[in-house]
Scaffold this motif. Structure first.
Motif, PDB file in Angstrom:
ATOM      1  N   SER A   7      14.034 125.665  -6.152  1.00 39.13           N
ATOM      2  CA  SER A   7      15.483 125.585  -6.093  1.00 39.13           C
ATOM      3  C   SER A   7      15.987 124.428  -6.926  1.00 39.13           C
ATOM      4  O   SER A   7      15.241 123.577  -7.380  1.00 39.13           O
ATOM      5  N   GLY A   8      17.304 124.369  -7.104  1.00 45.05           N
ATOM      6  CA  GLY A   8      17.898 123.258  -7.830  1.00 45.05           C
ATOM      7  C   GLY A   8      17.718 121.942  -7.121  1.00 45.05           C
ATOM      8  O   GLY A   8      17.886 120.882  -7.715  1.00 45.05           O
ATOM      9  N   HIS A   9      17.403 121.996  -5.829  1.00 49.58           N
ATOM     10  CA  HIS A   9      17.212 120.779  -5.051  1.00 49.58           C
ATOM     11  C   HIS A   9      15.837 120.173  -5.292  1.00 49.58           C
ATOM     12  O   HIS A   9      15.582 119.035  -4.943  1.00 49.58           O
ATOM     13  N   GLY A  10      14.960 120.960  -5.885  1.00 45.86           N
ATOM     14  CA  GLY A  10      13.602 120.475  -6.105  1.00 45.86           C
ATOM     15  C   GLY A  10      13.213 120.579  -7.554  1.00 45.86           C
ATOM     16  O   GLY A  10      14.017 120.391  -8.452  1.00 45.86           O
ATOM     17  N   ALA A  11      11.966 120.896  -7.798  1.00 46.52           N
ATOM     18  CA  ALA A  11      11.457 121.020  -9.162  1.00 46.52           C
ATOM     19  C   ALA A  11      10.757 122.356  -9.272  1.00 46.52           C
ATOM     20  O   ALA A  11       9.847 122.651  -8.508  1.00 46.52           O
ATOM     21  N   GLU A  12      11.217 123.188 -10.199  1.00 41.48           N
ATOM     22  CA  GLU A  12      10.604 124.497 -10.360  1.00 41.48           C
ATOM     23  C   GLU A  12       9.381 124.376 -11.262  1.00 41.48           C
ATOM     24  O   GLU A  12       9.459 123.849 -12.360  1.00 41.48           O
ATOM     25  N   GLY A  13       8.263 124.888 -10.798  1.00 41.10           N
ATOM     26  CA  GLY A  13       7.038 124.788 -11.573  1.00 41.10           C
ATOM     27  C   GLY A  13       6.404 123.415 -11.453  1.00 41.10           C
ATOM     28  O   GLY A  13       6.617 122.698 -10.473  1.00 41.10           O
ATOM     29  N   TRP A  14       5.627 123.054 -12.475  1.00 43.60           N
ATOM     30  CA  TRP A  14       4.895 121.792 -12.446  1.00 43.60           C
ATOM     31  C   TRP A  14       5.064 121.063 -13.771  1.00 43.60           C
ATOM     32  O   TRP A  14       5.240 121.677 -14.825  1.00 43.60           O
ATOM     33  N   LEU A  15       4.959 119.761 -13.721  1.00 43.36           N
ATOM     34  CA  LEU A  15       4.926 118.964 -14.935  1.00 43.36           C
ATOM     35  C   LEU A  15       3.514 119.059 -15.494  1.00 43.36           C
ATOM     36  O   LEU A  15       2.552 118.644 -14.846  1.00 43.36           O
ATOM     37  N   ARG A  16       3.368 119.570 -16.697  1.00 50.31           N
ATOM     38  CA  ARG A  16       2.037 119.803 -17.248  1.00 50.31           C
ATOM     39  C   ARG A  16       1.536 118.647 -18.086  1.00 50.31           C
ATOM     40  O   ARG A  16       0.325 118.395 -18.140  1.00 50.31           O
ATOM     41  N   ASN A  17       2.420 117.944 -18.751  1.00 49.56           N
ATOM     42  CA  ASN A  17       1.988 116.795 -19.539  1.00 49.56           C
ATOM     43  C   ASN A  17       1.852 115.577 -18.626  1.00 49.56           C
ATOM     44  O   ASN A  17       2.676 114.651 -18.627  1.00 49.56           O
ATOM     45  N   ALA A  18       0.811 115.607 -17.846  1.00 53.07           N
ATOM     46  CA  ALA A  18       0.558 114.562 -16.851  1.00 53.07           C
ATOM     47  C   ALA A  18      -0.900 114.642 -16.426  1.00 53.07           C
ATOM     48  O   ALA A  18      -1.557 115.679 -16.569  1.00 53.07           O
ATOM     49  N   TRP A  19      -1.401 113.537 -15.893  1.00 54.91           N
ATOM     50  CA  TRP A  19      -2.767 113.499 -15.363  1.00 54.91           C
ATOM     51  C   TRP A  19      -2.750 113.854 -13.874  1.00 54.91           C
ATOM     52  O   TRP A  19      -1.956 113.321 -13.112  1.00 54.91           O
ATOM     53  N   TYR A  20      -3.637 114.743 -13.495  1.00 56.84           N
ATOM     54  CA  TYR A  20      -3.839 115.114 -12.094  1.00 56.84           C
ATOM     55  C   TYR A  20      -5.312 114.884 -11.742  1.00 56.84           C
ATOM     56  O   TYR A  20      -6.191 114.987 -12.599  1.00 56.84           O
ATOM     57  N   VAL A  21      -5.573 114.630 -10.479  1.00 55.09           N
ATOM     58  CA  VAL A  21      -6.961 114.488 -10.048  1.00 55.09           C
ATOM     59  C   VAL A  21      -7.593 115.872  -9.955  1.00 55.09           C
ATOM     60  O   VAL A  21      -7.087 116.758  -9.250  1.00 55.09           O
ATOM     61  N   ALA A  22      -8.702 116.043 -10.664  1.00 55.95           N
ATOM     62  CA  ALA A  22      -9.463 117.290 -10.559  1.00 55.95           C
ATOM     63  C   ALA A  22     -10.380 117.239  -9.338  1.00 55.95           C
ATOM     64  O   ALA A  22     -10.412 118.178  -8.535  1.00 55.95           O
ATOM     65  N   ASP A  23     -11.121 116.124  -9.197  1.00 59.29           N
ATOM     66  CA  ASP A  23     -12.034 115.995  -8.065  1.00 59.29           C
ATOM     67  C   ASP A  23     -12.593 114.581  -8.049  1.00 59.29           C
ATOM     68  O   ASP A  23     -12.386 113.801  -8.991  1.00 59.29           O
ATOM     69  N   TRP A  24     -13.291 114.255  -6.978  1.00 65.45           N
ATOM     70  CA  TRP A  24     -14.043 113.007  -6.947  1.00 65.45           C
ATOM     71  C   TRP A  24     -15.122 113.068  -8.022  1.00 65.45           C
ATOM     72  O   TRP A  24     -15.723 114.120  -8.260  1.00 65.45           O
ATOM     73  N   ALA A  25     -15.376 111.958  -8.673  1.00 69.03           N
ATOM     74  CA  ALA A  25     -16.355 111.935  -9.761  1.00 69.03           C
ATOM     75  C   ALA A  25     -17.728 112.379  -9.286  1.00 69.03           C
ATOM     76  O   ALA A  25     -18.454 113.080 -10.011  1.00 69.03           O
ATOM     77  N   GLN A 152      -7.132 119.552   2.020  1.00 70.17           N
ATOM     78  CA  GLN A 152      -6.324 120.671   1.547  1.00 70.17           C
ATOM     79  C   GLN A 152      -5.137 120.846   2.472  1.00 70.17           C
ATOM     80  O   GLN A 152      -5.295 120.958   3.692  1.00 70.17           O
ATOM     81  N   VAL A 153      -3.948 120.858   1.903  1.00 64.70           N
ATOM     82  CA  VAL A 153      -2.724 121.049   2.676  1.00 64.70           C
ATOM     83  C   VAL A 153      -2.112 122.377   2.247  1.00 64.70           C
ATOM     84  O   VAL A 153      -1.915 122.613   1.049  1.00 64.70           O
ATOM     85  N   ARG A 273       1.912 127.206  -2.718  1.00 65.13           N
ATOM     86  CA  ARG A 273       1.836 126.905  -1.277  1.00 65.13           C
ATOM     87  C   ARG A 273       0.515 126.237  -0.884  1.00 65.13           C
ATOM     88  O   ARG A 273       0.080 126.331   0.265  1.00 65.13           O
ATOM     89  N   GLN A 274      -0.088 125.534  -1.834  1.00 67.28           N
ATOM     90  CA  GLN A 274      -1.326 124.825  -1.506  1.00 67.28           C
ATOM     91  C   GLN A 274      -1.469 123.591  -2.390  1.00 67.28           C
ATOM     92  O   GLN A 274      -1.159 123.626  -3.586  1.00 67.28           O
ATOM     93  N   THR A 275      -1.955 122.507  -1.779  1.00 66.25           N
ATOM     94  CA  THR A 275      -2.089 121.218  -2.461  1.00 66.25           C
ATOM     95  C   THR A 275      -3.413 120.580  -2.076  1.00 66.25           C
ATOM     96  O   THR A 275      -3.816 120.633  -0.908  1.00 66.25           O
ATOM     97  N   ARG A 276      -4.084 119.985  -3.064  1.00 70.03           N
ATOM     98  CA  ARG A 276      -5.279 119.183  -2.783  1.00 70.03           C
ATOM     99  C   ARG A 276      -4.865 117.709  -2.773  1.00 70.03           C
ATOM    100  O   ARG A 276      -4.162 117.246  -3.674  1.00 70.03           O
ATOM    101  N   TYR A 277      -5.318 116.989  -1.757  1.00 67.96           N
ATOM    102  CA  TYR A 277      -4.851 115.632  -1.479  1.00 67.96           C
ATOM    103  C   TYR A 277      -6.066 114.696  -1.506  1.00 67.96           C
ATOM    104  O   TYR A 277      -6.993 114.837  -0.721  1.00 67.96           O
ATOM    105  N   PHE A 278      -6.046 113.745  -2.446  1.00 68.99           N
ATOM    106  CA  PHE A 278      -7.110 112.749  -2.576  1.00 68.99           C
ATOM    107  C   PHE A 278      -6.537 111.381  -2.213  1.00 68.99           C
ATOM    108  O   PHE A 278      -5.403 111.061  -2.580  1.00 68.99           O
ATOM    109  N   TRP A 279      -7.328 110.556  -1.520  1.00 69.42           N
ATOM    110  CA  TRP A 279      -6.791 109.266  -1.100  1.00 69.42           C
ATOM    111  C   TRP A 279      -7.889 108.225  -0.904  1.00 69.42           C
ATOM    112  O   TRP A 279      -9.034 108.558  -0.619  1.00 69.42           O
TER     113      TRP A 279
END
Length: 349
Positions: A7-25, A152-153, A273-279
């Motif tokens: 929706s206009g209240h959020g962000a449609e899609g994803w920012l692709r030019n960015a670093w995301y965590v793939a997994d623990w090394a 996993q959320v 509807r799914q997110t991987r969460y590293f911390w």
């Protein structure tokens, strides 16, 4: 007004030019691992020289996942018709004909930092590892470290962003760990910066919350600082500071007995509807105490499981409720973050 990711209240899609965590090394080995990241299937493995490799997990012929094939050295061989791809994604062999150099699969830039492997999902020419979040105290002998398992959320990542920009939720979601009644009504200061948004506040002369109380070097009430910072597109730095009552506040030197814990939280969108969460956490005491690290991990994991229950239910509620949502004052930081992120995504075209 919808709070969803489309929706206009959020962000449609994803920012692709960015670093995301793939997994623990240490989770990326010589075995082929298939992950979904930003709606794309990626196969990861470590090459024979130890460097991590990420390729599109789909043979260009009939789209069978390459993760269902096999390795021959650093070459991936499709399990359907034997097309072979090197670590750059170039087709180097095709059993029934000469190699098909145009039949390539996408290769993703990777970087290792903080015990994590980061992946760049956008234009590879823009992938600069220097833009990965900076953690100045990483590797310092004065700071202890603990980490938890990937969580996993089952919700859109922006609902997790809402949670990580909201200091007020700890009163109700984490009453036995991070929160207490004193957290309920103190106003929040919202600050915007080029790289993200911060929601913060000082809680003065309050009883320490249960999670922190057992680690403090002082007794009695405390001044508590809550710092919830979200950096684009989905990385959070949450700082907890406790000092003796009367010694805290803005522009006040940090008390010698201050408790400081910095929690680093990295969200990798999988799908809508799914997110991987590293911390992991860094703390300014007991740097070599394994027992303290284990206790931190167990207690934080328990608290984050409380968040997961809430967030999974929020996703279902947002999908099924026929009535509009409302906004509260404590949504301001999340609102600013979502709006700016939406503009950044739109600018990518």
């Amino acid at each position: 007004m919808s709070r969803g990711g489309s929706s206009g209240h959020g962000a449609e899609g994803w920012l692709r030019n960015a670093w995301y965590v793939a997994d623990w090394a240490d989770a990326i080995t010589d075995a082929l691992t298939s992950l979904e990241i930003l709606g794309e299937r990626v196969v990861l493995f470590r090459a024979e020289d130890g460097q991590p490799v990420a390729l599109e997990d789909a043979c260009p012929h009939r789209k069978l996942p390459l993760s269902m094939g096999r390795r021959e050295g650093d070459t991936l061989v499709c399990g359907y018709h034997g097309l072979a791809f090197d670590r750059s994604g170039t087709c180097v062999a095709a059993p029934t004909q000469t190699a098909l150099p145009k039949a390539c699969v996408r290769s993703y830039p990777l970087a290792e930092r903080y015990g994590l492997v980061w992946i760049w999902m956008g234009d590879p020419t823009k992938a600069d590892p220097a833009t990965i979040v900076d953690i100045p105290q990483w590797g310092s002998p004065d700071w202890g470290y603990n980490r938890g398992p990937m969580m996993q959320v089952d919700c859109h990542y922006l609902y997790v962003v809402d949670n990580l920009l909201d200091p007020t939720h700890v009163t109700w979601v984490h009453p036995g760990s991070f929160g207490d009644a004193s957290c309920a009504a103190v106003p929040i200061e919202t600050l915007s910066a080029p790289d993200g948004v911060t929601a913060a506040r000082w809680l003065m002369d309050t009883a320490p919350a249960p999670f922190y109380a057992k680690f403090l070097k002082f007794t009695g009430h405390a001044d508590r600082y809550q710092h919830y910072e979200m950096r684009y597109p989905s990385n959070a730095v949450i700082k907890a500071v406790f000092v003796p009552a009367g010694s805290g506040g803005h522009d006040t030197p940090l008390h010698p007995d201050a408790f400081c814990m910095d929690s680093f939280n990295f969200l990798t969108p999988v799908s809508a509807r799914q997110t991987r969460y590293f911390w992991f956490q860094l703390r300014n005491f007991a740097p070599d105490d394994a027992a303290v690290s284990e206790e931190f991990t167990a207690d934080v994991k328990h608290a984050f499981e409380e968040d997961r229950v809430i967030l999974n239910a929020v996703q279902i509620g947002m999908e099924t409720s026929p009535t509009p949502t409302i906004d509260l004052k404590n949504d301001l930081a999340s609102f600013r973050f979502r709006q700016t992120l939406a503009r950044m995504i739109a600018a990518e075209g």
